[in-house]
Design an enzyme around this catalytic site. Structure first.
Site, PDB file in Angstrom:
ATOM      1  N   LYS A  19      -3.421 -13.242  19.958  1.00 26.23           N
ATOM      2  CA  LYS A  19      -3.422 -13.125  21.420  1.00 26.23           C
ATOM      3  C   LYS A  19      -2.417 -14.125  21.995  1.00 26.23           C
ATOM      4  O   LYS A  19      -2.352 -15.276  21.532  1.00 26.23           O
ATOM      5  CB  LYS A  19      -4.836 -13.425  21.942  1.00 26.23           C
ATOM      6  CG  LYS A  19      -5.035 -13.155  23.433  1.00 26.23           C
ATOM      7  CD  LYS A  19      -6.493 -13.442  23.831  1.00 26.23           C
ATOM      8  CE  LYS A  19      -6.760 -13.114  25.287  1.00 26.23           C
ATOM      9  NZ  LYS A  19      -8.171 -13.391  25.665  1.00 26.23           N
TER      10      LYS A  19
ATOM     11  N   SER B 206     -10.176  -9.580  28.276  1.00 30.29           N
ATOM     12  CA  SER B 206      -8.748  -9.816  28.387  1.00 30.29           C
ATOM     13  C   SER B 206      -7.985  -9.623  27.075  1.00 30.29           C
ATOM     14  O   SER B 206      -6.780  -9.397  27.099  1.00 30.29           O
ATOM     15  CB  SER B 206      -8.511 -11.239  28.915  1.00 30.29           C
ATOM     16  OG  SER B 206      -8.989 -12.180  27.981  1.00 30.29           O
TER      17      SER B 206
ATOM     18  N   SER C  14     -14.312 -11.479  26.625  1.00 27.64           N
ATOM     19  CA  SER C  14     -12.927 -11.052  26.399  1.00 27.64           C
ATOM     20  C   SER C  14     -12.591 -10.653  24.965  1.00 27.64           C
ATOM     21  O   SER C  14     -11.525 -10.110  24.711  1.00 27.64           O
ATOM     22  CB  SER C  14     -11.959 -12.140  26.845  1.00 27.64           C
ATOM     23  OG  SER C  14     -11.806 -12.082  28.245  1.00 27.64           O
TER      24      SER C  14
END
Ligand SMILES: [Mg+2]
Ligand SMILES: [Zn+2]
Lengths: 482, 96, 480
Positions: A77, A152, A176
């Site tokens: 990420k 996210s 997330s």
């Protein structure tokens, strides 16, 4: 080798049926090939990944005994720092920024000889549930490109679902990791707060953030967790709790779990289809001898309100360092203050600004007690509720999300979007380990099952999740067109 | 609790946060924050006044570091700095 | 109208740890800008604070030296404001739960002693520095350069009660505080270098009244002289305002030592809303009794108790006693000497340490650099006391001792002549060379012996005992 498990890849790499360079090349090619319909990557680390793979191949050729993840491509990420690599956090503000240091999880993956191949898309500074808040692009859902991948960590979930990488890292502040895992039909684990070092994870809400893995199976999650966990001298909140051999723990058949099913997370706010899948999972566990009982956890209804005070408050301070002085975006202005204001206002998207403003307000003079202090008390209330349940139960089970992946642009009202985090936020509030695994489909989109255990009992969620995956096929399904 | 929607001073909050919301987006932004502040009022109904506040998920022991210096290299200060002069970060004048 | 002056002081003292408060990057001065930096000091995304144990130890020691109650649980908070010298956009400080509460300092003004209360001591990180271009200060500057070498240096902020009543007391308070911290070994105490900085809160109230007047806070006062001047100028300014029927504004003022006056830095309206909240990256700091006691136990007798002891027991003058505690390295040297005194009197040691030894120390930039072991100095003084060497010889030996010669060597090569035959042969030699002088002595002019003595001393290179020489000359002259 697309959609292979860590076990399979490991075996082929070791007996030299497969080269890491070929595996990495395949992963890079898939990322590029899929760019047009489901773009996941902000930065592709082509050269450095191939270089690393080469080194690992040389070692494997020599017959060196390398760690489990050796030579396996991993997606990261883009709010986790890799040395000498751009770390954007999905923000225009950090677009020009290169991190001069490695996050602890990156150092650990490198020690385990994993190969980081790409920096994956996310909602700006991890604030969002769909990657629609990414300053660069929205990552669509591999199961239906009109729908969002979740957020996210949408990029991390989609990359695994689409077979670009077998494993990836995300971060979870209010769901997330688990929510995009549920939306994309993959497995995702938010470890106990303090289990994995946050050093090098760009902070959103420091008391809630935790890094965790995505994979196609619980067993693969266990491999990654073993590689990245442990106390870190660079993170004063990282725990000294002993590390378990999670992969091995899966081989010993789990005990008959006692599982709580909070009625607040299976009520009318949950879609019928989702509820149906979860209740089927309940039966699956019952058939294995688990005791499952509905419980009342009144605090869970307070968790969204609590979260949307605490997380923005911490974020308002965490994002104050983005002032245009030392790195990142700088807009020109005659005075210092104007320079800072312009750089921040141009650099941050609307959702980030909204949360900074919200957080700034709830901490401001005259409002602290009414908002922040109250939310901290509510946090105690939630923690106490969990303690009460875990005195009697091993696990708490629920749907991960109230519905399957929604359409892009569907949730334009922020509060509506926030309300969808109902089931995931509580585990962050109490710092508990929580897993999401696929448990069915609704309208062609995956449904996620969430399992929560007491602090540092990752073993229970992983064992239960693994048991379930031994009995079901949902985690093996592959989206069309990948 | 003061009624948030009445007391939320948008401009003052922007100043504190060093943010500037364009005129045409102000209303929508303010409203979305008002909505959340209205929603969080549900906390007032909870039986929590007697509880101690939690700032952390867990109450582990704080880890303390030994006082041993470590020198860092390759910090990319000049590369990342928007305006690097004489080994320092240049910023425009503090006061107009 | 006549006013009472009410002063409270906040002192920021840098702790002399090797590394910063929350990162292992080196603390202390550096030649180049931004040399003492690291990802955390630069406020880079993803970095986390990790508390320096030594800084906690020093804060506990400072609190102990200032008679505070050390708190078993203290909490770090974020103090939020934007400024380019503050890389994270917040300062990590302690707010509602500081590490030390409720202490005091006894200060001496003139002949009386006064107790100044200490409200609290909290730990926090220092900010970086700005170099303003094209001007002396912010005003008129075209831009600034940000240097983060100092950013993150551990500080303790010591907040006094509003117990101080004059510029002189203010100065004495900071001087005393400084000395206590330096003696405890937790702060270098160099005000010019900013190791110790005072913010002074001044208010006036009509004489004899109870309620506090509106106060102003004066920043940037960085010498003892400046403290006195700043307070005087602020008293004068506030008196004028009050006398003319006006009211003092609560504001922060900046002291300028060149104009010797204060100017407004920040008005009440501009006062920050710091939005303090507990630092989520750091759990509460919890200390065990055992840990606190171990650290507190390292604090020695404070310099003012020491001073009293020197006057009372060693019978030194107040002035000498003060000089002996004012410099920590000198004081440590002196204390070592006392430990090896072996019968040498305190005032003799004091005379030597403040005299010749201090001179020698000054030549090498202080006692820290002085290559003289207190035990050796004491052996020298013991030799003198026993009469093995003369005072003059002792003085002459001192530089040689400092150069590294062993005292035993010096004494062997030329201690006082105890061998009577050696002395007698020198005396005999001198007398035979000066028969006319010997004649004079015979005739009763005993003063003439002084000339012969001088000759003997010369020949013996000062090693002869004057009394013994004189006696021998007189005896020989009268006999012969
Ligand atoms: Mg202060
Ligand atoms: Zn301070």
């Amino acid at each position: 080798m697309q959609f292979s498990s860590v076990d399979e890849l490991q075996k082929k790499l070791r007996n030299r049926e497969l080269k890491s360079t070929d595996l990495v090349r395949e992963s890079l090619a898939t990322i590029t090939k899929q760019e047009a319909h489901f773009k996941t990557s902000i930065t592709v680390l082509k050269d450095q990944a191939l270089e690393q793979a080469q080194v690992i191949d040389t070692a494997l050729d020599k017959g060196d005994d390398l760690p489990a993840l050796a030579g396996i491509p991993i997606g990261i990420k883009d709010n986790i720092c890799i040395k000498n690599t751009q770390t954007t956090c999905g923000s225009r503000f950090l677009e020009p920024y290169t991190s001069p240091y490695n996050a602890t999880v990156i150092t650990k993956l490198q020690k385990n000889k994993g190969v980081c191949v790409s920096k994956l898309n996310l909602d700006e500074f991890a604030m969002g549930s769909s990657t629609e808040n990414s300053a660069f692009f929205t990552t669509p859902n591999p199961w239906n490109t009109e729908c969002v991948s979740g957020g996210s960590s949408g990029g991390s979930a989609a990359a695994v679902a689409a077979g670009q990488v077998p494993i990836s890292l995300g971060s979870d502040t209010g769901g997330s990791i688990r929510q995009p895992a549920a939306f994309c039909g993959v497995s995702g684990l938010k470890p106990t707060y303090g289990r994995v070092s946050r050093y090098g994870l760009v902070a959103f809400a420091s008391s809630l953030d935790q890094i965790g893995p995505f994979a196609r199976s619980v067993k693969d999650l266990a491999y990654v967790l073993e590689a990245i966990c442990g106390h870190d001298v660079n993170d004063a909140t990282s725990s000294q709790a002993p590390i378990q051999e999670w992969v091995n723990s899966l081989a010993t058949p789990p005990k008959k779990f006692k599982i709580a099913l909070p009625k607040q997370l299976i009520g009318e706010t949950i879609d019928e289809d989702v509820k149906h899948c979860v209740l089927q999972a309940v039966d699956t566990f019952k058939n294995q001898g688990a005791v499952i009982e509905e419980v009342d956890m009144p605090s869970l209804e307070a968790s969204i309100a609590t979260y949307y005070i605490i997380a923005p408050a911490e974020a308002s301070a965490n994002l104050a360092r983005f002032d245009g002085v030392r790195y990142g975006r700088r807009e020109h202005a005659d005075t210092l203050k104007d320079m800072m204001i312009k750089s921040r206002s141009e650099g941050f998207g609307p959702e980030v600004q909204r949360r900074i403003l919200l957080g700034t307000f709830v901490l401001s003079a005259g409002y602290y007690d009414a908002y922040y202090l109250k939310a901290q008390k509510a946090r105690t209330y939630i923690k106490n509720d969990f303690s009460r349940i875990f005195a009697d139960y091993d696990l708490i089970m629920s749907p991960t999300t109230p519905s399957v992946a929604f359409k892009k642009g569907e949730k334009s009202n922020p509060l509506d979007m926030y309300r969808c985090d109902l089931a995931t936020i509580p585990a962050n509030m109490a710092g508990l380990p929580a897993l999401s695994i696929p448990c069915g489909f609704s309208k062609g989109l995956p449904v996620g099952l969430q399992l929560i255990a007491k602090a540092f009992d990752e073993t229970s969620v992983l064992q239960a999740g693994h048991l379930y995956q031994q009995l079901t096929h949902f985690h093996k399904e592959i989206p069309n067109g990948v | 609790m003061k009624k948030a929607t009445e007391s939320f001073d948008f401009d003052k909050t922007c100043t504190l946060a060093h943010l500037e919301v364009p005129e045409d987006q102000k209303e929508a932004m303010k409203k979305s924050i008002d909505d959340v502040l209205g929603y969080v009022e549900t906390l007032n109904k909870l039986p929590i006044n007697h509880l101690a506040p939690s700032s952390h998920a867990a109450e582990n022991e704080l880890y303390l570091r030994e006082d041993k210096p470590v020198k860092h290299h390759g910090l990319l200060m000049d590369e990342n700095a928007p305006d690097w002069q004489e080994g320092a970060f240049w910023v425009p004048q503090l006061k107009a | 109208m006549e006013y009472d002056v009410v002063i409270g002081i906040e002192v920021h003292a840098q702790l002399n740890t090797k590394t910063k408060l929350f990162t292992a990057c080196p603390s202390g001065v550096s030649e180049n800008a931004n040399e003492h930096t690291c990802p955390l000091t630069l406020g880079l995304p993803g970095t986390l604070p990790v508390l320096n144990k030594k800084a906690v130890e020093y804060a506990v020691m400072a609190g102990t030296a200032l008679h505070c109650k050390i708190q078993k649980k203290s909490v770090f908070s974020r103090k939020n404001y934007f400024y380019p010298d503050l890389p994270k956009g917040y300062q990590i400080s302690q707010f509602d739960l500081p590490i030390c509460l409720g202490g005091y300092v006894d200060i001496e003004v003139g002949d009386s002693t006064k107790r100044i209360g200490i409200t609290r001591i909290h730990m926090e990180e220092d900010a970086g520095k700005l170099v303003h271009q094209g001007a002396e200060a912010i005003e008129g500057s075209s831009g600034s350069l940000v240097d983060l070498n100092r950013a993150g240096t551990p500080l303790i902020e010591i907040v006094s009660e509003p117990d101080i009543r004059s510029a002189e007391e203010a100065k004495a308070y900071v001087e005393t505080l400084r000395l206590i911290l330096v003696h405890a070994g937790v702060c270098n105490g160099n005000m010019q270098q900013g190791n110790l900085r005072a913010d002074i809160n001044v208010s006036l109230r009509p004489k004899g009244t109870e309620a506090f007047g509106t106060r102003t806070e004066i920043k940037n006062v960085n010498s003892f002289r400046a403290i006195v001047r700043a307070v005087y100028s602020e008293i004068e300014r506030q008196t004028e305002i009050l006398d003319s029927g006006g009211s003092v504004d609560q504001e922060t003022r900046n002291y300028d030592d060149i104009t010797q006056s204060t100017t407004v830095l920040r008005s009440k309206e501009e006062a920050h809303d710091y939005r303090y909240f507990p630092e989520p990256d750091l759990l509460p700091l919890v200390l065990s009794d055992e840990q606190i006691n171990r650290w507190a136990g390292q604090v020695q007798e404070n310099p003012f108790e020491k001073k009293k002891r020197y006057v009372k027991i060693l019978k030194l003058s107040k002035q000498d006693a003060y000089t002996l505690v004012a410099d920590v390295a000198l004081n440590q040297f002196f204390e070592q000497c006392l430990r090896h005194a072996n019968g040498v009197k305190g005032d003799t040691i004091s005379k030597w340490v403040l005299g010749d030894v201090s001179k020698a120390a000054n030549d090498v930039q202080g006692f820290e650099q002085l290559q003289l072991k207190p035990a050796e100095l004491m052996a020298l003084l013991q030799a003198q006391e026993k009469g093995d060497i003369s005072g003059k010889m002792a003085k002459e030996f001192l530089p040689q001792l400092i150069e590294g010669k062993a005292l035993a060597e010096l004494l062997k090569g030329g201690g006082q002549i105890n061998d009577s035959s050696e002395l007698e042969s020198i005396v005999q030699e001198v007398m035979s060379e000066n028969p006319d002088v010997v004649e004079k002595i015979k005739n009763g002019k005993h003063n003439s012996a002084n000339f012969l003595m001088g000759q003997v001393m010369k020949k013996s290179q000062g090693r002869a005992k004057p009394d013994a020489v004189r006696e021998l000359i007189l005896k020989k002259a009268n006999r012969g």
